[in-house]
Design an enzyme around this catalytic site. Structure first.
Site, short mmCIF file in Angstrom:
data_model
loop_
_atom_site.label_atom_id
_atom_site.label_comp_id
_atom_site.label_asym_id
_atom_site.label_seq_id
_atom_site.Cartn_x
_atom_site.Cartn_y
_atom_site.Cartn_z
N HIS A 56 45.77 36.39 104.30
CA HIS A 56 44.98 35.51 105.19
C HIS A 56 43.68 36.20 105.61
O HIS A 56 42.62 35.58 105.65
CB HIS A 56 45.77 35.18 106.45
CG HIS A 56 47.03 34.41 106.22
ND1 HIS A 56 48.29 34.94 106.40
CD2 HIS A 56 47.23 33.12 105.84
CE1 HIS A 56 49.19 34.03 106.14
NE2 HIS A 56 48.58 32.92 105.79
N ALA A 203 51.27 38.78 98.51
CA ALA A 203 51.47 38.75 99.97
C ALA A 203 51.87 37.33 100.37
O ALA A 203 51.30 36.35 99.90
CB ALA A 203 50.17 39.15 100.67
N SER A 204 52.89 37.24 101.23
CA SER A 204 53.37 35.94 101.70
C SER A 204 54.04 36.11 103.05
O SER A 204 54.71 37.13 103.29
CB SER A 204 54.39 35.36 100.71
OG SER A 204 55.12 34.30 101.30
#
Ligand code: PAF
Length: 301
Positions: A56, A203-204
């Site tokens: 993000h 990435a999560s």
């Protein structure tokens, strides 16, 4: 004694020490954006469901290269979760998210409550056709209608000029590009490159669900996809059998320890239609499960 970082972050939210400016109503959001636009500034939006990670933050930095002001929305959208999915358990950590945004070019956080987004009597749903029917759409019926609806609302609420979406959710990005084109929305859409951990795992926010042994297996998803891509490209001249490679990939994932494979699929990069040959930009998309956790990944070809 120094305060636990989480407690410290929580105590800062909505206090003068909160590192981020947070608005919660559509009127406040429009006031801020109105002031910026009156000065001729270009406004960008990074829609998120919070639980912010490096992926993000990279979207915030990328969008800031193209706009003058960046809004980050944080809203865990009930409309995109199925009845058996993890809506209740989805990580909610607004105070920590604000701390993480500190030091990025984010100017404003928009964090509406559920009844601001969906007031009583809310009836409308946005559906982008064919492109949302298979892959994630087949496994998560209604998911993309929920995403399209909330994203369109975020666009109209904020009046943003541009917005960015991560390529990890590649089908979502393609769907939003279609929605914007089909509905003539004056919003420029950017895609942000996937951010990966050292072993290649994308990435999560859901990676926190993985146990230590599952986390080890998770890193193999990207390796197996990279191998499939190499095989597809090596056979491209002679007409690689993409269907056979998809089956090979599924077997390799199960052998590597994944509990289930939802799909491994070569698609046209723009239309997401199935392909049998590599003669235009393509995308290899896959979802493999470890316990209840679904890991999504994809590679450009
Ligand atoms: O990608 C996400 O986090 C969500 O689907 C989005 C775009 C914020 C809509 O809720």
């Amino acid at each position: 004694m120094s305060m636990d970082p989480l407690m410290s972050a929580i105590s800062q939210i909505n206090s003068p020490e909160n590192p981020m400016d947070v608005v919660r109503s559509i009127a406040d959001l429009r006031d801020r954006v109105g002031d910026w636009k009156a000065k001729g500034l270009k406004v960008g939006l990074v829609p998120t469901m919070g639980a912010l990670h490096e992926g993000h933050l990279s979207l915030v930095r990328r969008l800031a290269q193209d706009v003058d002001r960046v809004i980050v929305s944080i809203f865990v959208n009930p409309a995109q979760f199925g009845p058996q999915e993890d809506f209740a358990a989805y990580p909610r950590q607004e105070a920590l998210d604000c701390l993480r945004l500190q030091g990025t070019p984010a100017d404003l956080v928009y964090a509406p409550a559920a009844d601001v987004m969906y007031p009583p009597g809310f009836l409308t749903s946005v559906r982008v056709g064919r492109i949302t029917d298979d892959l994630e759409g087949a496994v998560r019926p209604g998911h993309f209608d929920g995403v399209a609806t909330v994203v369109l609302k975020l666009f109209t609420q904020s009046g943003c000029d541009a917005a960015i979406f991560g390529e990890k959710d590649y089908q979502q990005l393609v769907m939003i590009r279609h929605m914007v084109r089909n509905l003539d929305l004056p919003v420029e859409i950017l895609g942000g490159a996937i951010v990966r951990e050292a072993d290649g795992l994308a990435a999560s926010s859901r990676n926190v669900y993985l146990s230590a042994p599952q986390r080890k297996i998770a890193g193999k998803l990207n390796v197996i996809l990279a191998d499939l891509r190499a095989k597809a490209l090596a056979g491209a001249g002679a007409g690689a059998d993409l269907g056979a490679l998809e089956q090979m990939g599924t077997r390799a994932l199960i052998d590597a320890g994944f509990d289930r494979v939802d799909y491994v699929s070569f698609r046209d990069a723009q239309s997401l239609e199935t392909i049998t040959t590599l003669n235009a930009p393509a995308r290899l998309l896959a979802v493999a499960r470890l316990g209840p956790t679904r890991l999504l990944d994809n590679l450009a070809i």
